[in-house]
Scaffold this active site. Structure first.
Site: not given
Ligand code: DGJ
Length: 695
Positions: A447, A515
């Site tokens: 991430d 997301d």
């Molecule tokens: C942002 C990501 O896009 C999410 O899927 C998740 O992993 C969160 N970060 C976790 O902090």
């Protein structure tokens, strides 16, 4: 011969259906043709020497890689700063090298020992040309690049083009846009350090954009980081673009005897946007994705983020894993929250030791438990970041980008590590290597949750190199990890889809595109994603998002997520028995059709904007299996109920059995494609999955 020099300095490049012609002339490297093939010997260079104080020929002559120099007032591809302060570059064609599928044109600025190679590599079968430049310093002094694009792209004719891109945001990536470029410049860029959520790092242009008809010209950049696409229509009506690394805050020093290679850009012509997507999908699978998993179907994964957020524990994760295995998931991924003092997003990043309150005996019992359930185990990390509330930051505050005189801007309570420092790179590689060596981990979700700011470095002589070097550092860490741990799959995520691009996809095996897991929104997001990027790499979770605010059935949720790499992110402890049964049913169905979805040809047949319904189909290579997804819109106008579904991509002469939960037919490919079937959908947000098998 795919590449020929027909007359002195005229180079004809031929892929399956198109021809690209370049003329190396006295005054520059001219772009002569990109389109339907013509007799090779007909091409000639007409050097345009119309030069007066109002019109500079350099501004309206189609060129392949014009430097800043002389009387150029438009966007250029290259800008150099020489040791004596001169910022004017004069490139003269020197010679060429031709191999079976690559043309290298060598241009020199003899006065300053600068040499530029323009590389054209043909992927004949894919109808794609890869372009990049290699810039060499053959002088005895440094050369500083202030701009180093990958290519200039020239579109034929003098009519207005419509440029297709996206107006995305966090939670709303890949929302397709169309803009007519009548005059001036249209630019799409990122200044954030990654590609970002906003635009596609690509030029897509057509006189009349349509899914099925008309030439679409496209050029897609293979880079994750600051990029810029500048498309311009000049006073003669011609449209061209410069595509490559962003020149915003850009500078690269080339030391004596060294060279700089720009990222690649992949160019093609398609008949319709649908064909462009199919070309790019196939091309990415064959030539972009890391080889190890490129031709393998991806597992159905469960990810715990939406169910637990930071509240992870051995017991809680095992409870989820038990049901994940029961419904048919093959990989269990624990997301954020498992390490250090990570109770929320304001602490812990940088300290990659397991949190012993949550996992008293380390990760082993959880991983063993997951493995005993027959699933592989994966884990979330955010390696290039640090929270000031961490031991790492206490020990090494100088490991972040910063200026001593400025207060660093915290975003999501975190700072970006200076990945251009060898010791930081080593630390990041070291902790990941240890994690993978000590645990049976088969999947890393990498991430990256904030853009760069206060980009000071105390280690670089030329501080502006950080942008380029940062992305290269990430690529090299991932590549090294893959070499040492070849069976581990890597997913690129950046607050959702901010790292979705061909650059990431040449190192990571898949991406997290957004997301936003609301299934209705997701249809738009997936539609935009599918324009250029490979379907198998698009992770698509079935979750509980908007379960009460705008109820959507499990069937609809699956019909959306099954159009990519199916994954589940629901809180499995809260699903009803019926919902669990639905999960089992659809995951089992997905496994039957997954090769077709992940590797087949996508047909975007109907969409909300025009048809008030989404109807997408995926057809396998020999057209023996196809699967189509119909998802109706959120509104229930009476007229929206009647739909005529025309299937695409089938074998006209074959007979197919067509099965859905509600219907059963036996029809010819010709009938299904030309007449189609008439259906009435009574409710908003209904979905239907049609499985077609050739008899
Ligand atoms: C942002 C990501 O896009 C999410 O899927 C998740 O992993 C969160 N970060 C976790 O902090």
């Amino acid at each position: 011969m795919k590449i020929t020099e027909t007359k002195n300095g005229i180079f004809v490049l031929e892929t399956k259906n198109y021809q690209y012609v370049i003329g190396a002339g006295e005054l520059g490297i001219y772009h002569l043709h990109w389109g339907t093939p013509c007799p090779r010997e007909d091409f000639e260079i007409n050097e345009l020497e119309e030069q007066n104080s109002n019109h500079s020929s350099l501004d309206f002559t189609p060129t392949e890689y014009a430097p800043y120099g002389g009387t150029i007032y438009r966007e250029y591809a290259l800008k150099c700063l020489f040791e004596d302060g001169c910022r004017d570059t004069v490139l003269k064609y020197k010679n060429s090298k031709i191999t079976e599928n690559t043309l290298e044109l060598i241009l020199n600025d003899d006065k300053y020992g600068l040499s530029v190679s323009l590389i054209y590599r043909l992927f004949e079968e894919n109808d794609i040309i890869e372009r990049y430049a290699v810039i060499r310093n053959q002088s005895k002094s440094k050369i500083i690049l202030e701009k180093a694009a990958s290519a200039e792209i020239n579109l034929p004719g003098q009519r207005t083009y419509t440029v297709i891109n996206s107006n995305g945001s966090w939670g709303g990536e890949f929302r397709k846009t169309e803009q007519k470029l009548e005059t001036g410049t249209l630019s799409f860029e990122s200044r954030k350090g990654t590609t970002g959520h906003n635009h596609l790092p690509a030029l897509i242009a057509a006189e009349k954009p349509d899914e099925e008809y008309g030439e679409v010209y496209f050029a897609v950049l293979e880079w994750d980081g600051n990029y810029k696409i500048s498309a311009e229509r000049d006073f003669t009506g011609r449209t061209s673009a410069v595509i490559g690394l962003n020149d915003f805050d850009f500078s690269q020093t080339i030391e004596c005897g060294k060279e700089f290679r720009t990222p690649s850009v992949f160019c093609g012509i398609a008949q319709g946007l649908g064909n462009m997507s199919r070309m790019m999908n196939r091309f990415a699978v064959s030539h972009i994705l890391p080889k190890r998993f490129a031709n393998e179907t991806l597992p159905v994964l469960y990810n715990s983020w939406e169910a637990t957020e930071f509240n992870v524990s051995e017991k809680g994760q095992l409870e989820l894993a038990k049901t994940a295995a029961e419904i048919g998931c093959e990989l269990f991924v624990m997301d954020d929250g498992w390490f250090s003092t990570r109770l929320s997003d304001n602490a812990g990043l940088g300290d990659w030791e397991v949190n012993r309150d949550k996992f008293p005996n380390g990760l082993k019992p959880l991983i063993d438990g997951v493995n005993a359930l027959g699933m592989d185990f994966g884990i979330w990390v955010e390696p290039e970041m640090v929270n000031p509330r961490s031991e790492l930051y206490e020990k090494h505050p100088d490991w972040t980008y910063n200026y001593e005189t400025r207060t660093p801007s915290l975003l999501r309570h975190q700072l970006v590590l200076n990945m251009t420092k060898p010791e930081v790179k080593e630390y990041v590689f070291g902790f990941l290597d240890k994690l993978l060596s000590e645990n049976n981990i088969k999947y890393i979700k990498w991430d990256m949750n904030r853009p760069f700011s206060e980009t000071g470095t105390d280690n670089l002589e030329n501080g502006k190199e950080l942008w380029y070097r940062h992305s290269q550092a990430i690529y090299s860490i991932v590549d090294q990890l893959k070499e040492k741990h070849p069976d581990v799959q890597f997913e690129a995520c950046a607050s959702g889809g901010a790292r979705t691009d061909l650059g990431s996809l040449s190192h990571f095996d898949m991406v997290w595109p957004s997301d936003n897991t609301d299934p209705v929104d997701r249809l738009d997001i997936q539609q935009g994603y599918s324009l250029l990027y490979p379907i198998k790499c698009m992770r698509a979770w079935v979750t509980d998002t908007n379960k009460t605010a705008r109820p959507v059935s499990m069937a609809f949720r699956f019909a959306v997520s099954m159009q990519g790499s199916l994954s589940v992110g629901s809180d499995l402890t809260k699903l009803s028995k019926e919902e669990i049964e639905d999960c089992k049913k659809y995951i089992a169905l997905y496994k039957k059709i997954r090769r077709t979805v992940q590797f087949g040809d996508l047909y975007r047949i109907m969409n909300y904007a025009e048809d008030k319904i989404y109807f997408n189909g995926y057809v396998n290579e020999d057209r023996s299996q196809a699967v189509y997804f119909a998802c109706t819109g959120a509104n229930s106008f009476f007229g929206n109920r009647f739909v005529n579904l025309k299937f695409k991509g089938l074998d006209e002469n074959a007979v197919y059995t067509v099965k859905s939960e509600f219907r059963n037919y036996r029809k010819s490919g010709a009938y299904l494609m030309n007449k189609g079937i008439d259906i009435i959908y009574y409710k908003p947000l209904e979905s239907e999955i049609f499985l077609l098998e050739k008899e």
